[in-house]
Design a protein around this motif. Structure first.
Motif, PDB file in Angstrom:
ATOM      1  N   MET A  63      27.490  95.890  16.274  1.00 16.51           N
ATOM      2  CA  MET A  63      27.561  94.483  15.300  1.00 16.51           C
ATOM      3  C   MET A  63      28.500  93.752  16.061  1.00 16.51           C
ATOM      4  O   MET A  63      28.732  92.327  15.693  1.00 16.51           O
ATOM      5  CB  MET A  63      28.049  94.749  13.930  1.00 16.51           C
ATOM      6  CG  MET A  63      29.457  95.303  14.015  1.00 16.51           C
ATOM      7  SD  MET A  63      29.846  97.001  14.520  1.00 16.51           S
ATOM      8  CE  MET A  63      29.135  98.045  13.280  1.00 16.51           C
TER       9      MET A  63
ATOM     10  N   GLN B  35      27.129  90.162  17.095  1.00 13.78           N
ATOM     11  CA  GLN B  35      27.175  89.168  16.285  1.00 13.78           C
ATOM     12  C   GLN B  35      28.204  88.625  16.038  1.00 13.78           C
ATOM     13  O   GLN B  35      28.411  87.295  15.717  1.00 13.78           O
ATOM     14  CB  GLN B  35      26.366  89.621  14.929  1.00 13.78           C
ATOM     15  CG  GLN B  35      24.895  90.030  14.873  1.00 13.78           C
ATOM     16  CD  GLN B  35      24.460  90.548  13.552  1.00 13.78           C
ATOM     17  OE1 GLN B  35      25.259  90.356  12.346  1.00 13.78           O
ATOM     18  NE2 GLN B  35      23.436  90.858  13.167  1.00 13.78           N
TER      19      GLN B  35
ATOM     20  N   ARG C 111      28.997  94.435   8.396  1.00 10.47           N
ATOM     21  CA  ARG C 111      28.570  94.880   9.800  1.00 10.47           C
ATOM     22  C   ARG C 111      27.444  93.506  10.246  1.00 10.47           C
ATOM     23  O   ARG C 111      26.833  93.738  11.319  1.00 10.47           O
ATOM     24  CB  ARG C 111      27.587  96.000   9.866  1.00 10.47           C
ATOM     25  CG  ARG C 111      28.701  96.990   9.600  1.00 10.47           C
ATOM     26  CD  ARG C 111      27.863  98.642   9.816  1.00 10.47           C
ATOM     27  NE  ARG C 111      28.906  99.809   9.754  1.00 10.47           N
ATOM     28  CZ  ARG C 111      29.830 100.011   8.647  1.00 10.47           C
ATOM     29  NH1 ARG C 111      29.418  99.550   7.482  1.00 10.47           N
ATOM     30  NH2 ARG C 111      30.415 101.195   8.820  1.00 10.47           N
ATOM     31  N   LYS C 112      27.636  92.421   9.352  1.00 16.74           N
ATOM     32  CA  LYS C 112      26.600  91.360   9.613  1.00 16.74           C
ATOM     33  C   LYS C 112      27.329  90.166   9.443  1.00 16.74           C
ATOM     34  O   LYS C 112      28.166  89.883   8.454  1.00 16.74           O
ATOM     35  CB  LYS C 112      25.335  91.391   8.863  1.00 16.74           C
ATOM     36  CG  LYS C 112      24.393  92.568   9.117  1.00 16.74           C
ATOM     37  CD  LYS C 112      23.280  92.499   8.019  1.00 16.74           C
ATOM     38  CE  LYS C 112      22.478  93.758   8.334  1.00 16.74           C
ATOM     39  NZ  LYS C 112      21.410  94.109   7.386  1.00 16.74           N
ATOM     40  N   TYR C 113      27.271  89.025  10.470  1.00 20.35           N
ATOM     41  CA  TYR C 113      28.330  87.793  10.585  1.00 20.35           C
ATOM     42  C   TYR C 113      27.224  86.490  10.921  1.00 20.35           C
ATOM     43  O   TYR C 113      26.435  86.568  11.450  1.00 20.35           O
ATOM     44  CB  TYR C 113      29.200  88.030  11.696  1.00 20.35           C
ATOM     45  CG  TYR C 113      30.110  89.343  11.740  1.00 20.35           C
ATOM     46  CD1 TYR C 113      31.134  89.574  10.887  1.00 20.35           C
ATOM     47  CD2 TYR C 113      29.635  90.471  12.380  1.00 20.35           C
ATOM     48  CE1 TYR C 113      31.742  90.586  10.747  1.00 20.35           C
ATOM     49  CE2 TYR C 113      30.278  91.656  12.399  1.00 20.35           C
ATOM     50  CZ  TYR C 113      31.436  91.613  11.598  1.00 20.35           C
ATOM     51  OH  TYR C 113      31.912  93.115  11.742  1.00 20.35           O
TER      52      TYR C 113
END
Length: 166
Positions: A65, A68, A11-13
């Motif tokens: 998300m 991002q 969920r984080k890029y």
């Protein structure tokens, strides 16, 4: 270890573009999924613009998300392509899973954000992407280079296995 066991929801890029060739490879993998009667009822919308991703985040409460992620893929079903009524859900599920697995093999992070069967999300995505009435938005998959590495988890549960009868 098989990619099946290593794949996790990301969920984080990183703030890094995903090459078009990799997006094409994800779509190629999706289109190799099995489908009932080989109907292949899927269509895919590739979402790259910040404006469209912002709009997606406004209509899907669990897809923040996507702000991002440099790209997202909306998996849709064309009901006019159905051979066996209702099996498009399984077909699009298999296509979505193939995207997730191929992305993991390519070093990309993804997460499956459900759209269907939530009627409000379906309506909002249909409007946002100007989908014809016969096309159902099924799932949204944000894609990017991971800025996190969730650890593998063993989800095997022997007590969920039954032989011959319940």
């Amino acid at each position: 270890m098989s990619i099946i066991y290593l794949r996790r929801s990301v969920r984080k890029y990183q703030q890094r573009e995903v090459e078009d060739e990799l997006v094409t490879e994800l779509l190629r993998a999706a289109m190799h999924a099995p489908s009932a009667g080989n109907a292949q009822p899927w269509h895919f919308i590739v979402i790259k613009s910040a404006e469209k991703r912002q709009a997606v985040a406004q209509v899907h409460p669990y897809a923040q998300m996507v702000l991002q992620a440099p790209v997202a893929i909306l998996v849709c079903a064309d009901l006019n392509l159905e051979i066996y009524k209702g099996f498009w859900v399984q077909d699009c599920s298999a296509a979505t899973m193939n995207i997730l697995l191929r992305a993991a093999e390519l070093g990309l992070g993804t997460v499956w954000c459900g759209v269907y069967p939530n009627e409000e999300r379906v309506k909002n995505f249909r409007k946002l992407f100007d989908l014809p009435e016969n096309v159902v938005p099924f799932s949204l998959v944000p894609v990017g280079y991971p800025a996190e590495t969730p650890k593998p988890v063993d989800r095997f549960k022997a007590d969920r296995i039954h032989f011959e009868v319940w």
